[in-house]
Design an enzyme around this catalytic site. Structure first.
Site, PDB file in Angstrom:
ATOM      1  N   THR A 126       0.785  -1.265  -0.490  1.00  0.00           N
ATOM      2  CA  THR A 126       0.286   0.068  -0.113  1.00  0.00           C
ATOM      3  C   THR A 126       1.371   1.167  -0.192  1.00  0.00           C
ATOM      4  O   THR A 126       1.680   1.773   1.056  1.00  0.00           O
ATOM      5  CB  THR A 126      -0.841  -0.095   1.285  1.00  0.00           C
ATOM      6  OG1 THR A 126      -1.935  -1.078   1.921  1.00  0.00           O
ATOM      7  CG2 THR A 126      -2.409   1.186   1.347  1.00  0.00           C
ATOM      8  N   SER A 132      -6.315   0.295  -2.702  1.00  0.00           N
ATOM      9  CA  SER A 132      -7.199  -0.620  -3.489  1.00  0.00           C
ATOM     10  C   SER A 132      -6.923  -0.478  -4.847  1.00  0.00           C
ATOM     11  O   SER A 132      -6.951  -1.649  -5.398  1.00  0.00           O
ATOM     12  CB  SER A 132      -8.869  -0.146  -3.669  1.00  0.00           C
ATOM     13  OG  SER A 132      -9.059  -0.628  -2.065  1.00  0.00           O
ATOM     14  N   ASP A 240      -4.531 -14.265  -1.589  1.00  0.00           N
ATOM     15  CA  ASP A 240      -6.636 -14.791  -1.819  1.00  0.00           C
ATOM     16  C   ASP A 240      -5.663 -15.729  -0.671  1.00  0.00           C
ATOM     17  O   ASP A 240      -7.654 -16.325   0.400  1.00  0.00           O
ATOM     18  CB  ASP A 240      -5.697 -16.121  -3.039  1.00  0.00           C
ATOM     19  CG  ASP A 240      -6.167 -15.417  -4.300  1.00  0.00           C
ATOM     20  OD1 ASP A 240      -6.879 -14.242  -4.151  1.00  0.00           O
ATOM     21  OD2 ASP A 240      -6.092 -16.286  -5.694  1.00  0.00           O
ATOM     22  N   GLY A 241      -4.375 -16.045  -0.040  1.00  0.00           N
ATOM     23  CA  GLY A 241      -4.272 -17.240   1.197  1.00  0.00           C
ATOM     24  C   GLY A 241      -4.435 -16.104   2.570  1.00  0.00           C
ATOM     25  O   GLY A 241      -5.156 -16.258   3.861  1.00  0.00           O
ATOM     26  N   ARG A 268     -25.474 -10.352  34.881  1.00  0.00           N
ATOM     27  CA  ARG A 268     -25.829  -8.969  35.658  1.00  0.00           C
ATOM     28  C   ARG A 268     -27.148  -8.712  35.450  1.00  0.00           C
ATOM     29  O   ARG A 268     -28.203  -9.407  34.397  1.00  0.00           O
ATOM     30  CB  ARG A 268     -25.704  -8.105  33.780  1.00  0.00           C
ATOM     31  CG  ARG A 268     -26.616  -6.396  34.204  1.00  0.00           C
ATOM     32  CD  ARG A 268     -25.630  -5.966  34.810  1.00  0.00           C
ATOM     33  NE  ARG A 268     -25.975  -4.403  34.842  1.00  0.00           N
ATOM     34  CZ  ARG A 268     -25.595  -3.475  35.788  1.00  0.00           C
ATOM     35  NH1 ARG A 268     -25.033  -3.132  36.632  1.00  0.00           N
ATOM     36  NH2 ARG A 268     -26.353  -2.210  35.299  1.00  0.00           N
ATOM     37  N   GLN A 279     -36.120 -12.661  26.786  1.00  0.00           N
ATOM     38  CA  GLN A 279     -35.759 -13.409  25.584  1.00  0.00           C
ATOM     39  C   GLN A 279     -35.646 -12.416  24.355  1.00  0.00           C
ATOM     40  O   GLN A 279     -34.790 -13.018  23.202  1.00  0.00           O
ATOM     41  CB  GLN A 279     -37.763 -13.413  25.379  1.00  0.00           C
ATOM     42  CG  GLN A 279     -37.302 -14.440  24.231  1.00  0.00           C
ATOM     43  CD  GLN A 279     -39.287 -14.705  23.513  1.00  0.00           C
ATOM     44  OE1 GLN A 279     -40.189 -14.261  23.469  1.00  0.00           O
ATOM     45  NE2 GLN A 279     -39.517 -15.697  23.800  1.00  0.00           N
ATOM     46  N   GLU A 363      -6.578  -5.974   3.588  1.00  0.00           N
ATOM     47  CA  GLU A 363      -6.377  -7.698   2.650  1.00  0.00           C
ATOM     48  C   GLU A 363      -7.398  -7.229   1.598  1.00  0.00           C
ATOM     49  O   GLU A 363      -7.531  -8.327   1.478  1.00  0.00           O
ATOM     50  CB  GLU A 363      -6.366  -8.586   3.893  1.00  0.00           C
ATOM     51  CG  GLU A 363      -5.893  -9.049   4.860  1.00  0.00           C
ATOM     52  CD  GLU A 363      -4.738  -9.908   3.706  1.00  0.00           C
ATOM     53  OE1 GLU A 363      -4.395 -10.037   2.576  1.00  0.00           O
ATOM     54  OE2 GLU A 363      -3.254  -9.600   4.822  1.00  0.00           O
ATOM     55  N   GLY A 364      -8.136  -6.531   1.429  1.00  0.00           N
ATOM     56  CA  GLY A 364      -8.795  -5.502   0.406  1.00  0.00           C
ATOM     57  C   GLY A 364     -10.209  -5.299   1.181  1.00  0.00           C
ATOM     58  O   GLY A 364     -10.479  -5.880   2.043  1.00  0.00           O
ATOM     59  N   SER A 366     -14.157  -4.030   2.216  1.00  0.00           N
ATOM     60  CA  SER A 366     -15.147  -4.909   1.630  1.00  0.00           C
ATOM     61  C   SER A 366     -15.698  -4.822  -0.108  1.00  0.00           C
ATOM     62  O   SER A 366     -16.697  -5.717  -0.483  1.00  0.00           O
ATOM     63  CB  SER A 366     -16.584  -4.589   3.044  1.00  0.00           C
ATOM     64  OG  SER A 366     -16.038  -5.278   4.357  1.00  0.00           O
TER      65      SER A 366
END
Length: 381
Positions: A126, A132, A240-241, A268, A279, A363-364, A366
């Site tokens: 980078t 990117s 990729d890894g 708590r 619930q 690592e890229g 989203s």
């Protein structure tokens, strides 16, 4: 596909869990506040074999495979995501890259010390104008006889301040853009190299993140990793890894937050009842654990694909995308279940919430993962 752990894998995960709970947990809160790397722990992890998990035995590694590696990453990340990412970088971005692309001389020179933890590695791609978009790299490597002269500044390099071995990317043929990038293995002792700014980060503060400055840094031809002008291939196959390791980190962070939320709600009391008896809050916990288990199942499948040498570009992007965004949702709920205490630094979920955020970026991002996935399915991959 059988994802049941072998006895060897089970023992590796148990050893990772034990180390995280007895060694990392003691220091992580203090080191997070100081933004310091737990170098003692990293050296110990190297001695225990966690830095050479995917390296062939002839180069000093243990050849345990991706399934064992992701299991260990989950355990470390539950407790100390900053230390965990140092393990991830060493295995996924440095060792795996040299195993796949290095010459025999390079493998013998670097892998034994990297596998033992005697050397620490980093992956420096980078730049300020190239995040990117790696094709926008401006750092250059200019040929000078049988050497190259490296110039430029890299940003956001994990392990940068502690690295002995740098895998770095430079433009060797600038007019070719992304097709003119070359990868180099650069020892940090090389004249002309220095570490620049140490970043002050939101999360993973027990990891080192720095600028890397190359100022007329002269290296020989035999430092090229792979082939000249083929560095983008090196970077993309490595990622990729690497995305599998970050997915495991995200899952570990989410599991850590889940465990804290379960413990807190069981103890708590509000309105005369334990939180776990409400619930609406039970439903939150049910959603959290379901998402974690879905992510783990997919993670193990992608790790199996990697171990089986099956192309996994789309799948590694999918699990990195899902796991990182799942961890965001889980950590958000864990903080919410803690109420005001979840906002306080004395509580572990506050740190986990901060640590998680980077898993959606490095690592890229989203968005890049979605591009990788979309391009793969549209091209029939």
């Amino acid at each position: 596909m059988d994802f049941r752990q072998s006895e060897e894998h089970r023992l590796i995960c148990e050893e990772a869990r034990k180390f995280a709970e007895t060694r990392l947990a003691l220091e992580v809160q203090r080191l997070d506040e100081l933004q310091e790397v737990n170098m003692t722990a990293l050296r110990e992890l190297g001695a225990l074999g966690f830095f050479g998990m995917t390296v062939p035995e002839q180069y000093g590694g243990h050849e345990l495979g991706a399934l064992a590696y992701v299991g260990a990453m989950i355990e470390f990340s539950k407790v100390d995501a900053g230390t965990a990412v140092a393990v991830s970088v060493q295995n996924s971005l440095v060792n795996d890259t040299i195993v796949k692309w290095g010459t025999e001389v390079q493998k013998l020179q670097f892998l034994p010390k990297l596998s033992s933890g005697e050397s620490i590695g980093c992956f420096s791609l980078t730049e300020a104008e190239a995040g990117s978009d790696p094709g926008a790299l401006r750092a250059t490597a200019v040929r000078d006889g049988d050497h190259f002269v490296l110039n430029g500044t890299k940003n956001f390099t994990t392990n940068g301040g502690i690295a002995d071995v740098i895998i770095a990317f430079f433009q060797t043929t600038p007019d070719q853009g992304a097709k003119g990038i070359t990868a180099f293995i650069v020892p940090s002792s090389t004249p002309g190299f220095r570490v620049g700014r140490h970043e002050n980060k939101l999360g993973i503060r027990t990891s080192s993140t720095t600028e890397m400055i190359f100022d007329n840094c002269r290296v020989s031809m035999d430092t090229i990793l792979g082939s000249e002008n083929k560095g983008l291939n090196v970077a993309l196959t490595t990622l990729d890894g690497g995305r599998i390791g970050i997915a495991a980190q995200a899952i570990g962070i989410a599991e850590g937050a889940m465990e804290e939320a379960v413990s807190y709600t069981k103890n708590r009391v509000q309105f005369g009842k334990k939180l776990a008896e409400f619930q609406a809050l039970q439903f939150m916990l049910a959603d959290m654990v379901t998402e974690i288990e879905l992510a783990k199942t997919m993670l193990y499948r992608v790790a199996w694909m990697k171990d089986s040498h099956i192309k996994h570009t789309k799948e590694s992007a999918m699990i990195k995308l899902f796991a990182s965004e799942m961890a965001h949702r889980v950590c958000h709920k864990a903080v919410q279940l803690h109420g005001g205490y979840g906002f306080m630094k004395e509580f572990k979920v506050e740190r986990l919430y901060r640590d998680q955020r980077i898993t959606e970026i490095y690592e890229g991002t989203s968005e890049i993962q979605r591009l990788v996935i979309a391009r793969s399915i549209l091209s029939g991959g």
